[in-house]
Design a protein around this motif. Structure first.
Motif, PDB file in Angstrom:
ATOM      1  N   SER A 186       0.832  -1.207   0.000  1.00 20.07           N
ATOM      2  CA  SER A 186       0.000   0.000   0.000  1.00 20.07           C
ATOM      3  C   SER A 186       0.865   1.255   0.000  1.00 20.07           C
ATOM      4  CB  SER A 186      -0.914  -0.017   1.229  1.00 20.07           C
ATOM      5  OG  SER A 186      -1.497   1.243   1.435  1.00 20.07           O
ATOM      6  N   SER A 187       0.290   2.341  -0.491  1.00 16.75           N
ATOM      7  CA  SER A 187       0.991   3.627  -0.479  1.00 16.75           C
ATOM      8  C   SER A 187       0.851   4.343   0.862  1.00 16.75           C
ATOM      9  CB  SER A 187       0.434   4.541  -1.588  1.00 16.75           C
ATOM     10  OG  SER A 187      -0.955   4.776  -1.367  1.00 16.75           O
ATOM     11  N   GLU A 188       0.047   3.768   1.772  1.00 17.69           N
ATOM     12  CA  GLU A 188      -0.137   4.360   3.093  1.00 17.69           C
ATOM     13  C   GLU A 188       1.215   4.403   3.811  1.00 17.69           C
ATOM     14  OE1 GLU A 188      -0.724   5.796   6.579  1.00 17.69           O
ATOM     15  OE2 GLU A 188      -2.386   5.861   5.142  1.00 17.69           O
ATOM     16  N   PRO A 189       1.704   5.598   4.185  1.00 16.79           N
ATOM     17  CA  PRO A 189       3.065   5.723   4.738  1.00 16.79           C
ATOM     18  C   PRO A 189       3.275   4.961   6.042  1.00 16.79           C
ATOM     19  CG  PRO A 189       1.862   7.796   4.958  1.00 16.79           C
ATOM     20  CD  PRO A 189       1.057   6.926   4.045  1.00 16.79           C
ATOM     21  N   PHE A 190       2.277   4.956   6.918  1.00 18.37           N
ATOM     22  CA  PHE A 190       2.460   4.261   8.193  1.00 18.37           C
ATOM     23  C   PHE A 190       2.492   2.746   8.015  1.00 18.37           C
ATOM     24  CE2 PHE A 190       1.110   8.272  10.276  1.00 18.37           C
ATOM     25  CZ  PHE A 190       2.161   8.385  11.173  1.00 18.37           C
ATOM     26  N   LEU A 191       1.844   2.238   6.984  1.00 16.81           N
ATOM     27  CA  LEU A 191       1.918   0.797   6.727  1.00 16.81           C
ATOM     28  C   LEU A 191       3.313   0.410   6.246  1.00 16.81           C
ATOM     29  CD1 LEU A 191      -1.587   0.107   5.153  1.00 16.81           C
ATOM     30  CD2 LEU A 191      -0.672  -0.858   7.276  1.00 16.81           C
ATOM     31  N   LYS A 192       3.954   1.293   5.472  1.00 19.54           N
ATOM     32  CA  LYS A 192       5.331   1.028   5.044  1.00 19.54           C
ATOM     33  C   LYS A 192       6.263   0.985   6.255  1.00 19.54           C
ATOM     34  CE  LYS A 192       4.999   3.028   0.397  1.00 19.54           C
ATOM     35  NZ  LYS A 192       5.514   4.076  -0.521  1.00 19.54           N
ATOM     36  N   LEU A 193       6.089   1.961   7.135  1.00 22.15           N
ATOM     37  CA  LEU A 193       6.923   1.991   8.336  1.00 22.15           C
ATOM     38  C   LEU A 193       6.561   0.845   9.284  1.00 22.15           C
ATOM     39  CD1 LEU A 193       6.971   5.819   9.161  1.00 22.15           C
ATOM     40  CD2 LEU A 193       8.626   4.485   7.847  1.00 22.15           C
ATOM     41  N   GLY A 194       5.280   0.578   9.407  1.00 17.74           N
ATOM     42  CA  GLY A 194       4.825  -0.488  10.295  1.00 17.74           C
ATOM     43  C   GLY A 194       5.332  -1.854   9.875  1.00 17.74           C
ATOM     44  N   THR A 195       5.473  -2.082   8.572  1.00 20.95           N
ATOM     45  CA  THR A 195       5.977  -3.365   8.074  1.00 20.95           C
ATOM     46  C   THR A 195       7.398  -3.614   8.582  1.00 20.95           C
ATOM     47  OG1 THR A 195       4.599  -3.204   6.094  1.00 20.95           O
ATOM     48  CG2 THR A 195       6.499  -4.697   5.998  1.00 20.95           C
ATOM     49  N   ILE A 196       8.219  -2.573   8.551  1.00 19.66           N
ATOM     50  CA  ILE A 196       9.598  -2.694   9.060  1.00 19.66           C
ATOM     51  C   ILE A 196       9.586  -2.827  10.575  1.00 19.66           C
ATOM     52  CG2 ILE A 196      11.843  -1.561   9.264  1.00 19.66           C
ATOM     53  CD1 ILE A 196      11.138  -0.010   6.691  1.00 19.66           C
ATOM     54  N   ALA A 197       8.834  -1.928  11.221  1.00 18.07           N
ATOM     55  CA  ALA A 197       8.877  -1.824  12.683  1.00 18.07           C
ATOM     56  C   ALA A 197       8.293  -3.047  13.375  1.00 18.07           C
ATOM     57  CB  ALA A 197       8.138  -0.564  13.128  1.00 18.07           C
ATOM     58  N   LEU A 198       7.146  -3.557  12.877  1.00 17.98           N
ATOM     59  CA  LEU A 198       6.491  -4.678  13.549  1.00 17.98           C
ATOM     60  C   LEU A 198       7.358  -5.932  13.501  1.00 17.98           C
ATOM     61  CD1 LEU A 198       4.003  -5.595  15.076  1.00 17.98           C
ATOM     62  CD2 LEU A 198       2.933  -6.184  12.887  1.00 17.98           C
ATOM     63  N   ARG A 199       7.989  -6.168  12.347  1.00 20.54           N
ATOM     64  CA  ARG A 199       8.875  -7.330  12.227  1.00 20.54           C
ATOM     65  C   ARG A 199      10.002  -7.250  13.251  1.00 20.54           C
ATOM     66  NH1 ARG A 199      13.554  -7.274   9.631  1.00 20.54           N
ATOM     67  NH2 ARG A 199      12.975  -5.438   8.404  1.00 20.54           N
ATOM     68  N   ARG A 200      10.614  -6.083  13.355  1.00 21.95           N
ATOM     69  CA  ARG A 200      11.744  -5.940  14.266  1.00 21.95           C
ATOM     70  C   ARG A 200      11.296  -5.902  15.737  1.00 21.95           C
ATOM     71  NH1 ARG A 200      15.612  -1.438  11.540  1.00 21.95           N
ATOM     72  NH2 ARG A 200      16.429  -1.404  13.682  1.00 21.95           N
ATOM     73  N   LEU A 201      10.120  -5.347  15.993  1.00 26.55           N
ATOM     74  CA  LEU A 201       9.595  -5.339  17.362  1.00 26.55           C
ATOM     75  C   LEU A 201       9.356  -6.763  17.845  1.00 26.55           C
ATOM     76  CD1 LEU A 201       8.516  -3.797  19.818  1.00 26.55           C
ATOM     77  CD2 LEU A 201       6.287  -3.691  18.674  1.00 26.55           C
ATOM     78  N   ARG A 202       8.827  -7.591  16.964  1.00 21.81           N
ATOM     79  CA  ARG A 202       8.565  -8.982  17.340  1.00 21.81           C
ATOM     80  C   ARG A 202       9.863  -9.753  17.553  1.00 21.81           C
ATOM     81  NH1 ARG A 202       3.551 -10.032  13.095  1.00 21.81           N
ATOM     82  NH2 ARG A 202       1.880  -9.295  14.494  1.00 21.81           N
ATOM     83  N   LEU A 203      10.841  -9.499  16.711  1.00 22.60           N
ATOM     84  CA  LEU A 203      12.139 -10.162  16.886  1.00 22.60           C
ATOM     85  C   LEU A 203      12.780  -9.723  18.203  1.00 22.60           C
ATOM     86  CD1 LEU A 203      13.645  -9.931  13.258  1.00 22.60           C
ATOM     87  CD2 LEU A 203      12.966 -12.018  14.478  1.00 22.60           C
ATOM     88  N   ALA A 204      12.691  -8.405  18.484  1.00 20.85           N
ATOM     89  CA  ALA A 204      13.259  -7.887  19.737  1.00 20.85           C
ATOM     90  C   ALA A 204      12.525  -8.459  20.942  1.00 20.85           C
ATOM     91  CB  ALA A 204      13.191  -6.360  19.755  1.00 20.85           C
TER      92      ALA A 204
END
Length: 714
Positions: A514-532
């Motif tokens: 999606s072009s939604e900016p927070f979804l682009k950021l959320g895709t990166i952040a959620l993956r790393r938050l879960r790993l952390a």
């Protein structure tokens, strides 16, 4: 000539006084010291004694008190645990009357308010039993039975070959014992809880008698219970009436008969008098290693403080014009956290206190090495240092991506819901969706605030992840955090309920594209938050195993001469009523209502030093009555609402706070300046008598002592 001489004499006197003040300030500053010569204090690990192993010989040698079995039983059974709100209470009459703090009672008491009633402004006072109001869902627990099951648990654990197997066997054995004891006639009516002490050095079963019908009897106005607000929080001298009363009722709707209670003694406390506090301290970490403490000092606490201070500053600036009570309450909460964390950090940054922790660890290592049974366990500290280094690496992702930013939180929800739907977890998908849409429906976004919080989040990403990090690059797009936040808020559709509802229909792949900016950021952040998060859980499990080994060794070497860390289980601690030096002067051991009115007028009657109308013209009999006092008792969060009792188990006070010097208490107890702050029982009765005209309650609290009252031996 005489006048000239007097003038010269006055000048010399003033000069000497100025020099004395300068000398005093220099002496108060931390004097140079050699860390290698610092010794651990006798009570660095505190005085939170368990009822399984009370220090009877110490109580007798220190205070001349023979704590008999009857004395200890009464001390234990008169104390109560407010499990749901994380505080303590006490029976203070034979008819089920319960005393606790205003700040423990406040939230649950409001559940009884009738339409149009404002308990914060007016308080509540039941004039008869019929007027006492049942609090829905509230219960209190009284510790009725204790059974040490250490031998049984350790026998079961011995069958395991690895630490993981032993932990599994331990949990299984505790569960079995809980069931077995629950079938015994004397334990059957009780709520049974497994208690771990010394992180596995000892195990106990606690049986609680639960009181389910709890009714509100009295609560003062917020302006008395919270007098001084956040500015006075963690300070002394203090002037707060932080008390409330409930009553326990039985199954037939009658007040409970409670023979074990703390009778009020309103005749005052004397400086130097021994005081005991019976309550449920929440959590201490006094057995943490030096490497763990250094991580908190150098990284975790400064980061937490930065978050709280920045958020508070944003809300304060906004609320100068918004004047929102809910925002003001959030600010109070943040400022409370700032004070608490700042006090802990100052303690960790105190070179002398940290040297004492190092000295304790060094002595522990020597004693361990000298014991053939444990000499091979000296790898504890190096193993912990390794885990601390790994923990430090995982913290930035965990803190930065665990952001409360609205856009990022909604992106997380959308991505998580899509994953749940693709796994066939329909119920979970619907739960997430309903939660987000309900929150959007009931909230009114303040974009200017959200923009500032987002900029704060991006500053943290820049500072803790680095400019070259993939998330930092994607979020900033070569802009400043402020400019990037403004652009993200402008471009996002996640504030539009219809748009968000439509996004819940997309697949995970469609959302990530999606072009939604927070979804682009959320895709990166959620993956790393879960790993952390996964890494944190892994490290916490390893730390827990190490801590258990360390604590068991500690217990084996030092036994019950040192109490275990706090675990929100019932403890008794000792101290003395004592003032202390601060700010170049001396804090008195107790304060009076004169001081309350001094602050009221000194701050021009402005909140949080304002007073309700009925307090504006006090009778002269009230003014000299005591309000608060301090003692050297070892307390921490969870002790709120604990009774402070004398050697005869008479209530002389009610714990409600500690001074700023007590905040390092999470890792070290320092009786030199550490003080517990109590509401004086004489002050409680004076308020009830002269202001609230609560004659019935006063009579119940001050009735004469029965002939069979238990007294301490001498």
């Amino acid at each position: 000539m005489q006048s000239h001489f007097a003038s010269r004499k006055a000048s010399l006197k003033g000069l000497l006084f100025s020099f004395a003040l300068l000398l005093s300030s220099l002496l108060l500053a931390q004097a140079p010291f050699n860390p290698d010569t610092v010794k651990p204090g006798k009570f660095d690990n505190g005085k939170m004694w368990t009822f399984e192993n009370p220090p009877l010989k110490y109580f007798e040698s220190e205070y001349g008190i023979k704590a008999t079995e009857a004395w200890l039983t009464k001390a234990r059974k008169a104390s109560l645990r407010f499990t749901e709100v994380g505080g303590t209470g006490s029976f203070v009459s034979p008819n089920g009357l319960i005393m606790t703090n205003h700040h423990v009672a406040r939230e649950v008491a409001m559940k009884t308010a009738k339409k149009g009633e404002d308990m914060n402004a007016n308080g509540f006072s039941a004039k008869s039993l019929a007027e006492e109001r049942r609090v829905p869902g509230l219960f209190v627990d009284q510790l009725d039975r204790i059974e040490d099951v250490t031998a049984l648990v350790e026998a079961g654990m011995a069958q395991g070959k690895t630490e993981a197997e032993k932990v599994k066997l331990r949990d299984s054995m505790l569960a079995v014992l809980k069931v077995q004891y629950g079938e015994k006639p004397e334990w059957k009516p009780l709520e049974i809880q497994t208690i771990t002490l010394y992180s596995g050095g000892r195990y106990s079963l606690y049986g609680f008698k639960r009181y389910n019908d709890i009714r509100l009897v009295f609560i003062p106005e917020l302006q008395l219970g919270y007098f001084g607000g956040d500015p006075d929080n963690f300070t002394y001298p203090r002037y707060a009436m932080d008390f409330s009363f409930f009553r326990a009722y039985d199954e037939k709707g009658n007040p409970c008969k409670t023979p074990d209670f703390y009778r009020f003694n309103i005749n005052g406390v004397k400086e130097g008098e021994p005081i005991f506090v019976v309550g449920n301290p929440g959590r201490t970490e006094r057995l943490n290693t030096v490497s763990q403490l250094a991580l908190s000092r150098d990284f975790i606490l400064p980061l937490q403080l930065r978050l709280l201070q920045s958020r508070s500053a944003i809300l304060k600036a906004y609320n100068e014009t918004a004047k929102s009570d809910s925002i003001l309450n959030e600010i109070f909460g943040l400022e409370n956290g700032i004070k608490a964390y700042s006090g802990q950090l100052r303690g960790l940054q105190d070179g002398y206190l940290f040297a004492r922790k190092k000295a304790f660890e060094a002595r522990f290592r020597v004693d361990l090495a000298a014991n053939p049974k444990f000499a091979s366990d000296s790898s504890f500290w190096s193993e912990m240092e390794t885990l601390v280094l790994e923990t430090k690496k995982s913290i930035p992702d965990r803190i930065v991506f665990n952001s409360q930013d609205v856009g990022l939180q909604r992106a997380y929800a959308l991505l998580s819901a899509a994953q749940a739907k693709e796994r066939g977890q329909t119920e979970q998908f619907e739960k997430i969706k309903a939660g987000v849409l309900e929150e959007m429906k009931n909230s009114s976004p303040v974009l200017s605030l959200d923009e500032q919080f987002l900029a704060l989040h991006l500053h943290l990403a820049l500072d803790y992840l680095g400019a070259e990090d993939e998330y930092t690059k994607a979020s900033l797009q070569s802009s400043s955090p402020e400019a990037a936040a403004k652009m993200l808020i402008k471009e996002t559709k996640l504030y539009d309920q219809a748009a968000v509802e439509a996004l819940f229909n997309l697949s995970q792949k469609e959302l990530t594209q999606s072009s939604e900016p927070f979804l682009k950021l959320g895709t990166i952040a959620l993956r790393r938050l879960r790993l952390a998060g996964a890494k944190q859980r892994e490290l916490q499990a390893k730390v827990a195993v190490l801590r258990t080994r360390l604590s068991k060794t500690f217990f084996e070497i030092y036994g019950t001469d040192t109490p275990p860390d706090a675990t929100f289980s019932l403890r008794i601690n000792d101290g003395v009523v004592k003032g202390y030096d601060y700010n170049g002067t001396t804090a008195p051991f107790q304060t009076t209502y004169y001081g309350l009115y001094d602050r009221y007028y000194s701050f021009n009657k402005q909140f949080p030093w304002s007073l309700p109308k009925r307090w504006e013209n006090p009778p002269k009999e009230l003014l000299s009555a005591p309000m608060n006092f301090v003692s050297t008792n070892d307390i921490i969060g969870g002790n709120s609402g604990s009774a402070a009792v004398n050697k005869n188990l008479e209530a002389v006070g009610l714990i409600f706070d500690g001074n700023i010097e007590s905040l390092p208490g999470s890792f070290i107890y320092t009786p030199e300046a550490n003080r517990a702050v109590s509401v004086h029982t004489g002050g409680i009765v004076a308020a009830l008598k002269y202001i609230y005209k609560a004659e019935k309650l006063v009579k119940e609290l001050t009735s004469e002592t029965p002939k069979n009252e238990i007294k301490a031996g001498k």
